[in-house]
Motif scaffolding. Structure first.
Motif, PDB file in Angstrom:
ATOM      1  N   SER A  72       0.808  -1.087   0.294  1.00 23.45           N
ATOM      2  CA  SER A  72       0.013   0.431   0.206  1.00 23.45           C
ATOM      3  C   SER A  72       1.094   1.584   0.231  1.00 23.45           C
ATOM      4  CB  SER A  72      -1.429  -0.168   1.063  1.00 23.45           C
ATOM      5  OG  SER A  72      -0.570   0.253   2.449  1.00 23.45           O
ATOM      6  N   SER A 105       0.749   5.711   0.735  1.00 22.46           N
ATOM      7  CA  SER A 105      -0.122   6.590   1.387  1.00 22.46           C
ATOM      8  C   SER A 105       0.395   8.100   1.512  1.00 22.46           C
ATOM      9  CB  SER A 105      -0.938   6.197   3.220  1.00 22.46           C
ATOM     10  OG  SER A 105       1.110   5.741   3.688  1.00 22.46           O
ATOM     11  N   ASP A 164       4.343  11.460  -0.371  1.00 22.75           N
ATOM     12  CA  ASP A 164       4.139   9.934   0.172  1.00 22.75           C
ATOM     13  C   ASP A 164       4.573   9.571   0.782  1.00 22.75           C
ATOM     14  OD1 ASP A 164       3.447  10.080  -3.668  1.00 22.75           O
ATOM     15  OD2 ASP A 164       1.771  10.046  -2.187  1.00 22.75           O
ATOM     16  N   LEU A 168      -2.339   6.867 -18.327  1.00 22.00           N
ATOM     17  CA  LEU A 168      -2.735   8.387 -17.155  1.00 22.00           C
ATOM     18  C   LEU A 168      -3.684   9.146 -18.088  1.00 22.00           C
ATOM     19  CD1 LEU A 168      -0.693   8.032 -14.394  1.00 22.00           C
ATOM     20  CD2 LEU A 168      -1.744   6.205 -14.818  1.00 22.00           C
ATOM     21  N   GLN A 226       1.435  11.508  -5.605  1.00 18.91           N
ATOM     22  CA  GLN A 226       0.444  10.580  -5.320  1.00 18.91           C
ATOM     23  C   GLN A 226      -0.234   9.780  -6.345  1.00 18.91           C
ATOM     24  OE1 GLN A 226       0.443  13.492  -4.795  1.00 18.91           O
ATOM     25  NE2 GLN A 226       0.244  13.728  -2.457  1.00 18.91           N
ATOM     26  N   HIS A 227       0.569  10.454  -7.562  1.00 22.70           N
ATOM     27  CA  HIS A 227       0.047   9.394  -8.736  1.00 22.70           C
ATOM     28  C   HIS A 227       1.888   8.472  -8.955  1.00 22.70           C
ATOM     29  CE1 HIS A 227      -2.365  13.229 -10.435  1.00 22.70           C
ATOM     30  NE2 HIS A 227      -2.444  12.331 -10.522  1.00 22.70           N
ATOM     31  N   ALA A 250       2.091   6.488  -6.499  1.00 21.48           N
ATOM     32  CA  ALA A 250       2.405   5.986  -5.149  1.00 21.48           C
ATOM     33  C   ALA A 250       1.047   5.076  -6.310  1.00 21.48           C
ATOM     34  CB  ALA A 250       1.862   6.365  -4.110  1.00 21.48           C
ATOM     35  N   ARG A 251      -0.289   5.533  -6.720  1.00 20.78           N
ATOM     36  CA  ARG A 251      -1.053   4.760  -7.334  1.00 20.78           C
ATOM     37  C   ARG A 251      -0.141   3.882  -8.132  1.00 20.78           C
ATOM     38  NH1 ARG A 251      -4.382  10.170  -8.098  1.00 20.78           N
ATOM     39  NH2 ARG A 251      -4.703  10.473  -5.675  1.00 20.78           N
ATOM     40  N   LEU A 252       0.464   4.289  -9.067  1.00 19.93           N
ATOM     41  CA  LEU A 252       1.176   3.584 -10.048  1.00 19.93           C
ATOM     42  C   LEU A 252       1.648   2.030  -9.242  1.00 19.93           C
ATOM     43  CD1 LEU A 252       3.214   5.839 -12.624  1.00 19.93           C
ATOM     44  CD2 LEU A 252       0.469   4.084 -13.066  1.00 19.93           C
ATOM     45  N   ASP A 307       1.358   0.923  -6.255  1.00 19.96           N
ATOM     46  CA  ASP A 307      -0.159   0.005  -6.058  1.00 19.96           C
ATOM     47  C   ASP A 307      -0.765  -1.259  -6.889  1.00 19.96           C
ATOM     48  OD1 ASP A 307      -0.029   0.557  -3.218  1.00 19.96           O
ATOM     49  OD2 ASP A 307      -1.283   2.401  -3.738  1.00 19.96           O
ATOM     50  N   ASP A 308      -1.492  -0.136  -8.433  1.00 19.12           N
ATOM     51  CA  ASP A 308      -1.311  -0.584  -9.300  1.00 19.12           C
ATOM     52  C   ASP A 308      -0.384  -2.612 -10.170  1.00 19.12           C
ATOM     53  OD1 ASP A 308      -3.667  -0.725 -11.898  1.00 19.12           O
ATOM     54  OD2 ASP A 308      -0.958  -0.761 -12.646  1.00 19.12           O
TER      55      ASP A 308
END
Length: 252
Positions: free
Chosen positions: A2, A4, A12, A221, A231-232, A234-236, A238-239
């Motif tokens: 994860s 955050s 991040d 994206l 944040q983007h 970090a989401r990458l 996670d994905d």
């Protein structure tokens, strides 16, 4: 895994253990011009905002422990743009090489430049050489800038080098294999990307790391590059952690 966001800083948090982390992420940075035009600004403003997004991307990579980031900063096709925009891009590159490389050095970032660098003027090449020399000993993150780069041209130069070596009798045709080709590419000292990301909603590779991306995961994206944040990033991660990489094999 994860990722955050720390509310007190907006930065991040480091990726937690237990998930796969890409060693190498490559970015096709797209959308600077559209970002500027949507705000009624000159294209140069978009490139400047895109350069700040690069700084955010590097900070995020360092924070999360990613070891390699490659940025498609200037393609071989970009020389076809108008002379004013090309001049603005090269001047912006010169500014960041001259004034911002110390920031990379302080973060432990090694800077590598690939592409047809001989197409740039000698004074800019000197700035490139100084930046690489200053950061050569750093090991926390390797940041590769692809400048005047094209994937087909990279494969072509590797093929020519092999052909020349074969003509000189230094290698036999039977010795040519994928490992040899990979080692002769301009990224020969860099692992292949685990993840290739393109911003702005476009869904193509545009002649970027064609050989190296054979088994990379792809992410597209809708965000324009100047709006790309930690944040983007970090989401990458996670994905990516949720994907199963089989490299052409079947499920167990």
């Amino acid at each position: 895994m994860s990722a955050s966001v720390q509310p007190e800083t907006g930065r991040d948090a480091p990726v937690t253990a237990g998930g796969a982390l890409p060693s190498h992420i490559a970015f096709i940075m797209d959308g600077n011009g559209r970002w500027a035009r949507s705000r009624g600004l000159p294209v140069l403003a978009g490139h400047r905002a895109g350069a700040e997004a690069v700084r955010r991307c590097v900070r995020a990579a360092v924070a999360h422990g990613v070891r390699y980031v490659t940025l498609y900063a200037f393609s071989s096709e970009n020389w076809r743009r108008g002379p004013r925009e090309v001049g603005d891009l090269t001047n912006l590159l010169r500014y960041y090489l001259r004034h911002k490389v110390a920031e990379l050095h302080a973060q432990g970032v090694r800077l590598r430049l690939i592409g047809e660098l001989g197409r740039f003027e000698p004074s800019l090449r000197e700035e490139m050489d100084r930046a690489e020399a200053l950061t050569r000993g750093n090991t926390r993150l390797t940041l590769v800038l692809a400048l005047s780069y094209g994937g087909r041209a990279d494969i072509l130069q590797a093929a020519r080098r092999m052909a020349e070596a074969a003509v000189r009798g230094e290698i036999s045709l039977s010795a040519i294999d994928e490992t040899m080709i990979a080692g002769l590419l301009q990224t020969g000292d860099t692992p292949d990307p685990d993840l290739v990301v393109r911003t702005s909603g476009e869904r193509r590779l545009s002649n970027f790391l064609l050989w190296q991306s054979a088994y990379a995961e792809l992410a597209f994206l809708d965000v324009l590059w100047p709006d790309f944040t930690e944040q983007h990033f970090a989401r990458l991660l996670d994905d990516y952690a949720g994907r199963e990489r089989r490299f052409g094999g079947r499920n167990a």
